[in-house]
Scaffold this motif. Sequence first.
Motif, PDB file in Angstrom:
ATOM      1  N   UNK A 217      33.378  16.955  42.501  1.00 58.12           N
ATOM      2  CA  UNK A 217      34.764  17.365  42.279  1.00 58.12           C
ATOM      3  C   UNK A 217      34.936  18.821  42.696  1.00 58.12           C
ATOM      4  N   UNK A 218      36.143  19.147  43.109  1.00 60.35           N
ATOM      5  CA  UNK A 218      36.465  20.534  43.447  1.00 60.35           C
ATOM      6  C   UNK A 218      37.571  21.044  42.535  1.00 60.35           C
ATOM      7  N   UNK A 219      37.572  22.371  42.341  1.00 64.13           N
ATOM      8  CA  UNK A 219      38.625  23.019  41.563  1.00 64.13           C
ATOM      9  C   UNK A 219      39.312  24.043  42.464  1.00 64.13           C
ATOM     10  N   UNK A 220      40.513  24.502  42.088  1.00 64.89           N
ATOM     11  CA  UNK A 220      41.305  25.338  43.022  1.00 64.89           C
ATOM     12  C   UNK A 220      40.710  26.709  43.325  1.00 64.89           C
ATOM     13  N   UNK A 221      39.957  27.283  42.399  1.00 69.73           N
ATOM     14  CA  UNK A 221      39.593  28.693  42.564  1.00 69.73           C
ATOM     15  C   UNK A 221      38.080  28.890  42.460  1.00 69.73           C
ATOM     16  N   UNK A 222      37.579  29.817  43.277  1.00 67.17           N
ATOM     17  CA  UNK A 222      36.181  30.225  43.201  1.00 67.17           C
ATOM     18  C   UNK A 222      36.119  31.738  43.039  1.00 67.17           C
ATOM     19  N   UNK A 223      35.270  32.199  42.148  1.00 68.83           N
ATOM     20  CA  UNK A 223      35.113  33.622  41.855  1.00 68.83           C
ATOM     21  C   UNK A 223      33.743  34.054  42.362  1.00 68.83           C
ATOM     22  N   UNK A 224      33.675  34.795  43.454  1.00 69.32           N
ATOM     23  CA  UNK A 224      32.375  35.092  44.073  1.00 69.32           C
ATOM     24  C   UNK A 224      31.508  36.068  43.301  1.00 69.32           C
ATOM     25  N   UNK A 225      32.103  36.953  42.504  1.00 65.83           N
ATOM     26  CA  UNK A 225      31.331  37.974  41.796  1.00 65.83           C
ATOM     27  C   UNK A 225      31.857  38.169  40.379  1.00 65.83           C
ATOM     28  N   UNK A 226      31.069  38.900  39.580  1.00 70.57           N
ATOM     29  CA  UNK A 226      31.497  39.223  38.215  1.00 70.57           C
ATOM     30  C   UNK A 226      32.771  40.061  38.226  1.00 70.57           C
ATOM     31  N   UNK A 227      32.891  40.938  39.212  1.00 71.20           N
ATOM     32  CA  UNK A 227      34.084  41.780  39.306  1.00 71.20           C
ATOM     33  C   UNK A 227      35.323  40.925  39.550  1.00 71.20           C
ATOM     34  N   UNK A 228      35.217  39.923  40.441  1.00 68.48           N
ATOM     35  CA  UNK A 228      36.355  39.035  40.685  1.00 68.48           C
ATOM     36  C   UNK A 228      36.720  38.264  39.411  1.00 68.48           C
ATOM     37  N   UNK A 229      35.692  37.804  38.682  1.00 72.35           N
ATOM     38  CA  UNK A 229      35.939  37.072  37.442  1.00 72.35           C
ATOM     39  C   UNK A 229      36.643  37.971  36.424  1.00 72.35           C
ATOM     40  N   UNK A 230      36.210  39.223  36.323  1.00 71.20           N
ATOM     41  CA  UNK A 230      36.831  40.155  35.372  1.00 71.20           C
ATOM     42  C   UNK A 230      38.276  40.433  35.748  1.00 71.20           C
ATOM     43  N   UNK A 231      38.568  40.521  37.040  1.00 67.29           N
ATOM     44  CA  UNK A 231      39.948  40.739  37.487  1.00 67.29           C
ATOM     45  C   UNK A 231      40.835  39.576  37.067  1.00 67.29           C
ATOM     46  N   UNK A 232      40.316  38.356  37.210  1.00 72.11           N
ATOM     47  CA  UNK A 232      41.085  37.190  36.777  1.00 72.11           C
ATOM     48  C   UNK A 232      41.326  37.246  35.261  1.00 72.11           C
ATOM     49  N   UNK A 233      40.281  37.615  34.510  1.00 69.88           N
ATOM     50  CA  UNK A 233      40.412  37.649  33.053  1.00 69.88           C
ATOM     51  C   UNK A 233      41.344  38.756  32.589  1.00 69.88           C
ATOM     52  N   UNK A 234      41.395  39.872  33.302  1.00 66.40           N
ATOM     53  CA  UNK A 234      42.349  40.931  32.948  1.00 66.40           C
ATOM     54  C   UNK A 234      43.779  40.423  33.092  1.00 66.40           C
ATOM     55  N   UNK A 235      44.038  39.735  34.204  1.00 68.85           N
ATOM     56  CA  UNK A 235      45.379  39.177  34.418  1.00 68.85           C
ATOM     57  C   UNK A 235      45.710  38.140  33.348  1.00 68.85           C
ATOM     58  N   UNK A 236      44.721  37.320  33.014  1.00 63.12           N
ATOM     59  CA  UNK A 236      44.894  36.299  31.967  1.00 63.12           C
ATOM     60  C   UNK A 236      45.242  36.947  30.627  1.00 63.12           C
ATOM     61  N   UNK A 237      44.563  38.045  30.291  1.00 60.02           N
ATOM     62  CA  UNK A 237      44.859  38.737  29.041  1.00 60.02           C
ATOM     63  C   UNK A 237      46.248  39.363  29.058  1.00 60.02           C
ATOM     64  N   UNK A 238      46.601  39.969  30.180  1.00 57.50           N
ATOM     65  CA  UNK A 238      47.910  40.622  30.281  1.00 57.50           C
ATOM     66  C   UNK A 238      49.055  39.620  30.184  1.00 57.50           C
ATOM     67  N   UNK A 239      48.843  38.405  30.713  1.00 60.66           N
ATOM     68  CA  UNK A 239      49.890  37.378  30.667  1.00 60.66           C
ATOM     69  C   UNK A 239      50.021  36.754  29.280  1.00 60.66           C
ATOM     70  N   UNK A 240      48.966  36.915  28.446  1.00 55.72           N
ATOM     71  CA  UNK A 240      49.023  36.430  27.057  1.00 55.72           C
ATOM     72  C   UNK A 240      49.418  34.958  27.003  1.00 55.72           C
ATOM     73  N   UNK A 241      48.722  34.138  27.765  1.00 52.70           N
ATOM     74  CA  UNK A 241      49.066  32.724  27.879  1.00 52.70           C
ATOM     75  C   UNK A 241      48.645  31.897  26.670  1.00 52.70           C
ATOM     76  N   UNK A 242      47.762  32.420  25.843  1.00 51.77           N
ATOM     77  CA  UNK A 242      47.300  31.721  24.638  1.00 51.77           C
ATOM     78  C   UNK A 242      46.568  30.421  24.946  1.00 51.77           C
ATOM     79  N   UNK A 243      45.959  30.367  26.111  1.00 46.18           N
ATOM     80  CA  UNK A 243      45.090  29.244  26.453  1.00 46.18           C
ATOM     81  C   UNK A 243      43.821  29.810  27.062  1.00 46.18           C
ATOM     82  N   UNK A 244      42.770  28.995  27.107  1.00 51.13           N
ATOM     83  CA  UNK A 244      41.479  29.476  27.551  1.00 51.13           C
ATOM     84  C   UNK A 244      41.311  29.447  29.064  1.00 51.13           C
ATOM     85  N   UNK A 245      40.178  29.976  29.498  1.00 44.60           N
ATOM     86  CA  UNK A 245      39.770  29.942  30.896  1.00 44.60           C
ATOM     87  C   UNK A 245      38.385  29.310  30.935  1.00 44.60           C
ATOM     88  N   UNK A 246      38.157  28.430  31.900  1.00 44.01           N
ATOM     89  CA  UNK A 246      36.855  27.790  32.057  1.00 44.01           C
ATOM     90  C   UNK A 246      36.268  28.183  33.404  1.00 44.01           C
TER      91      UNK A 246
END
Length: 690
Positions: A217-246
């Motif tokens: 199976x494939x998923x829409x997004x790939x995060x090549x490094x820890x820095x890219x993953x942290x950037x995604x998580x910062x945006x996730x926190x700022x949006x305050x979506x109240x759902x998790x990230x896997x």
Amino acid sequence: MRRSSCRVFRALTRTFSTKQQIVVHPDVRHALAQKQPVVALESTIITHGMPMPENVETALLVEQDVRRNGAVPATIGIIDGCITVGLTQEELMELARKPREQVIKCSRRDLPYVVKMGQSGGTTVAATMIVAHRVGIPIFATGGIGGVHREGHITLDVSADLVELGRTPVAVICSGVKSILDIPRTLEYLETQGVCVATYASEGGVFPDFYTRDSGCKVPYNLPTAEHAAQLLRAWQQLNLQSGVLIGVPIPAEHAADKSAIDAAIKQANAEALAQGITGKDVTPFLLAHIARLTKGRSLQANIALIRNNASVAAQIACELAKEQSSTTSRKSSIKNPLVVGASILDLSFKITEKRNLHLDGATYSGVAKQAAGGVGRNIAEGIYKLYGDVNLISAVGRDQLGQILRQLMPQTLQNGLIVDESHATSLCSVVFDQSGDCKLILGDMEVHNSITPQLLKERSNLFRDAPLIVMDSNISEQAMTCMLELAEHYQVPIFFEPTDMFIAGKPFKLPPELTRHIRLTKPNIHELKTIVETITGQSVNWEPNTKVERSELLAQAKQLLHQIESHFNCIIATLGAHGVLLSIRSDAAHDTSKLLSLSPSCEHITHFYAAPKLSNIVNVSGAGDSFCAGFITALLRSHSLDECVAAGFVSAERALLSESAVPSTYFHNELAFESSFRDALQTLQRHSL
């Protein structure tokens, strides 16, 4: 039969605070307060996911991997109804040793029952997410999440992990969905729940399936490094979506299983589960154990490898995510932290178990030996760290095996100021206790403390400048004391002197009075008090201290001693053994404890006696005085009243008396529980003006 210290502590904390059901380890609490990277870890691998001893070994290795990559591990579990964030090694072992039928696999639905009934449990992904979010940990590492079970579209067997990901804002770093499940349907369900799903360093966004790197199976997004993953998580926190990230991390290629062999084992294990009528939350542990047998242990080794890799990746992401908090942390670091300068010692204690009197005649006595971190300065620093939250320690250890052992027993934060000496051995102290726990003999190698030189103290002068209070124990050299007193004079900071031992209690008072005037507080026992009086006055005291005499006689003698030296201090806390403490304080501090830190000359003194609370089931007396000191200083720095400061000292000492180690692994759940405890103690605290 004596209960373990951690069990005694949990019983006490339930007594003092019924509203607070989560205990956070001081290291984790400190890291969260300082915006340092923390990674949550679950405990079902200990209770249900792996056999002994691999479960505990893996849990400890995973914590090491988190630390090695710069973050603080926080393993979450439930012991005797107490939800604990940051299980100690002792607690990990306790959880692992419990019979499986006595440990519940805890998801969201199980938490109220397990807590209410005082039972123990391993937290699943869902439960770990809930607790991690409750205490403020945004990143959680695990092996693999639950999902839609095979034939789940018929049975409606869907893991609570998926629902939790849809409503709890925690980022879960894992090796995808366990391959025993229906992965395509699981990914569809996560999409319905609005969960952002990505892969980590996976070519083409191929989603992993636990034992292998490709689920098909494939998923829409790939995060090549820890820095890219942290950037995604910062945006996730700022949006305050109240759902998790896997975030799905493929198992390292060298540990990946053969897909056809795993698929065959899964098929056979599913058939066996169906034949035996295995259902519900028992299915996953059954299948994993069955697959491990079918693959002759290869699946277990793959499981261990992927969990450790996920923990390392999670720690790297957590560190990147924490970087944006660096400016806030820098501002917080300007907050004044107390400074402790003194001994760090590896304590080797022997408690005699024979019912005969101890004589130093070369005879052999049966006893129980224990090893623990000790040293008055170190003990006080750890106590302040666990009660107050922030403290700096300057101490010395050798670059030897004893030093390595001692450092492993110390909180990481306290190691920042350690001086590692190449030429001296780490201080080792052998203590002999009689059957009742009274100390009878101490043998110590103290040479390494001379490594705390004036030059090294001056190099750390910023710690003196920024401290509201300096704590000094008597193990350091007179040259080091002179330097400390000069720095205290230069930066106008008061000193709290802990005399440590009656033979060295007078050491600083041999120095010129213009230096020692910055020693504003001290806490001697009755023997040390006599030594200090003799050193300051230059006259011998014709009285042999004895705490076994009648209280009235002891108080009268102690008060006479205090009267001879009270003008030299703002506060003298004379500890009188089981009787309690006798305080001599400047009169203007009775209603304003900030005066105890004043550098102005002392005025008229008054004395108060506080009777010690009665306590049974005492486990260890070695650290009670140091914990009293830590509790008193913590309350003093938080501007509590004199009675509250003394009560804080007593309740902290009580925790030490009920602990196997000199400093308890945890004193209280949090600051509120600490204050609630000593305010309750005020109700029974007996104070008498003398």
